[in-house]
Design a protein around this motif. Structure first.
Motif, mmCIF file in Angstrom:
data_model
loop_
_atom_site.group_PDB
_atom_site.id
_atom_site.type_symbol
_atom_site.label_atom_id
_atom_site.label_comp_id
_atom_site.label_asym_id
_atom_site.label_seq_id
_atom_site.Cartn_x
_atom_site.Cartn_y
_atom_site.Cartn_z
ATOM 1 N N TRP A 1 -32.118 4.109 38.491
ATOM 2 C CA TRP A 1 -32.024 3.802 37.072
ATOM 3 C C TRP A 1 -33.316 3.954 36.295
ATOM 4 O O TRP A 1 -33.317 3.898 35.067
ATOM 5 N N SER A 2 -34.424 4.172 36.947
ATOM 6 C CA SER A 2 -35.689 4.408 36.251
ATOM 7 C C SER A 2 -35.940 3.297 35.234
ATOM 8 O O SER A 2 -35.673 2.134 35.488
ATOM 9 N N SER A 3 -36.377 3.650 34.028
ATOM 10 C CA SER A 3 -36.772 2.619 33.079
ATOM 11 C C SER A 3 -35.665 2.230 32.103
ATOM 12 O O SER A 3 -35.626 1.112 31.621
ATOM 13 N N PHE B 1 -26.763 0.003 35.650
ATOM 14 C CA PHE B 1 -27.186 -0.967 34.647
ATOM 15 C C PHE B 1 -26.125 -2.032 34.407
ATOM 16 O O PHE B 1 -24.919 -1.751 34.452
ATOM 17 N N ARG B 2 -26.576 -3.215 34.102
ATOM 18 C CA ARG B 2 -25.682 -4.308 33.738
ATOM 19 C C ARG B 2 -25.072 -4.047 32.362
ATOM 20 O O ARG B 2 -25.725 -3.460 31.495
ATOM 21 N N SER B 3 -23.843 -4.521 32.179
ATOM 22 C CA SER B 3 -23.175 -4.348 30.890
ATOM 23 C C SER B 3 -23.220 -5.636 30.077
ATOM 24 O O SER B 3 -22.214 -6.078 29.526
ATOM 25 N N ARG C 1 -30.710 -4.248 31.590
ATOM 26 C CA ARG C 1 -31.304 -4.500 32.905
ATOM 27 C C ARG C 1 -30.602 -3.694 33.990
ATOM 28 O O ARG C 1 -29.388 -3.547 33.979
ATOM 29 N N GLY C 2 -31.374 -3.182 34.947
ATOM 30 C CA GLY C 2 -30.795 -2.486 36.092
ATOM 31 C C GLY C 2 -30.395 -3.470 37.177
ATOM 32 O O GLY C 2 -30.938 -4.576 37.273
ATOM 33 N N TRP D 1 -30.875 -0.795 44.870
ATOM 34 C CA TRP D 1 -32.046 -0.308 45.623
ATOM 35 C C TRP D 1 -31.535 0.341 46.909
ATOM 36 O O TRP D 1 -30.807 -0.292 47.684
ATOM 37 N N HIS D 2 -31.872 1.584 47.149
ATOM 38 C CA HIS D 2 -31.268 2.303 48.275
ATOM 39 C C HIS D 2 -32.236 3.325 48.849
ATOM 40 O O HIS D 2 -33.271 3.635 48.250
ATOM 41 N N ALA D 3 -31.863 3.871 50.011
ATOM 42 C CA ALA D 3 -32.717 4.844 50.689
ATOM 43 C C ALA D 3 -31.862 5.817 51.473
ATOM 44 O O ALA D 3 -30.758 5.481 51.926
#
Length: 297
Positions: free
Chosen positions: A176-178, A261-263, A268-269, A274-276
């Motif tokens: 989600w970046s910024s 992102f939250r609705s 806010r993300g 968070w993943h890999a």
């Protein structure tokens, strides 16, 4: 003496009450971010760049797309995480492999909301191909838009095929970046294109929590299996219900989708996204990234 101290300090409390509350909130609840809960300040829509976005040109309705007959499983509602069986067909996977073979370049890492980038194999070691928008690719784009309900002011980014050779990986990160100004990468698909005779290379979400039918999900995620057929809990072994986090297996044709992102109007993300891409131990993994850019609701 104590009464004099209280009388002297009381005015300071009222003056700095906001700062004191913020400090105590952070101390008592480190995961809470009062500043990030403020209403989102939205800027005008940024200029759309066709070199990076799969913008429609009015001809998509005439595409001859096959019905792949995918099947959906809701993994999580908050954040929304959906698993797909057969999201792309065998013919589509073969097409993606063909059109990407000669155009791979080393993958890079973006910074400052995509303004700068560099190559760092300690963080991300793979090759990427920005594939041409053939009819087959546009059919996949349309399917991804359809899944998301044809959302207004949301566009599919140009599709990228990622290839991971032995040792290839992508360390934990957010998509989600910024989300600056109310615009950003609102959702993500990870689609597995190739991974036969593969060891490693799974997609890990360490902050997601598995709920529901363990037997169903263990077809798609790594679980602690008991080879003796006994109940793992009876032997003190951590089971999928107990373990936080999800590690999705590489199953060609399948995909996982999540919203970033939250609705709630704050922009806010989700920390849970968070993943890999875990390191490939043997073989070659090829994945397809389908990202959607647009308005953060």
């Amino acid at each position: 003496m104590f009464r004099i101290f209280v009388i002297a300090v009381l005015p300071l409390f009222f003056v700095f009450s906001s700062e004191i509350f913020t400090f105590l909130s952070g101390a008592l609840c480190p995961s809470c971010n009062c500043e990030s809960a403020k209403p989102l300040h939205r800027i005008p829509r940024p200029q759309l760049r066709p070199e990076f976005l799969a913008l429609e040109n009015g001809t998509d309705a005439r595409l001859g797309c096959e019905d792949v007959g995918y099947k959906m499983h809701v993994f999580s509602r908050e954040p929304l995480v959906v698993y797909f069986e057969n999201f792309v067909s065998a013919r589509e996977r073969e097409h993606l492999l063909d059109i990407s073979e000669k155009i791979y370049t080393p993958s890079t890492i973006t910074h400052n909301g995509g303004q700068t980038s560099d190559r760092n194999t300690k963080v991300r070691d793979s090759e990427v191909a920005l594939v041409p928008r053939t009819e087959g690719v546009r059919c996949i784009e349309r399917r991804a838009r359809e899944v998301q309900g044809w959302r207004e002011e949301v566009w599919i980014e140009r599709l990228r095929v990622q290839r991971y050779n032995p040792g290839g990986h992508y360390s934990h990160h957010f998509d989600w970046s910024s989300g600056r100004g109310g615009w950003g990468r609102v959702s993500s698909f990870m689609v597995w294109v190739h991974g036969e005779e593969l060891e490693g290379g799974e997609t890990e979400f360490p902050r997601l929590e598995l709920r529901g039918d363990r037997k169903k999900w263990c077809k798609f995620i790594e679980c602690e299996d008991n080879l003796d057929g006994e109940d793992s809990k009876d032997k003190g072994v951590e089971t999928a219900e107990d373990k936080k986090g999800a590690v999705f297996k590489v199953i060609p044709g399948n995909a996982v989708y999540w919203e970033n992102f939250r609705s709630d109007g704050t922009g806010r993300g989700y920390n849970e996204t968070w993943h890999a891409g875990l390191p490939v131990k043997k073989g070659v993994k090829v994945g397809l990234n389908i990202w959607s850019y647009g308005r953060i609701d």
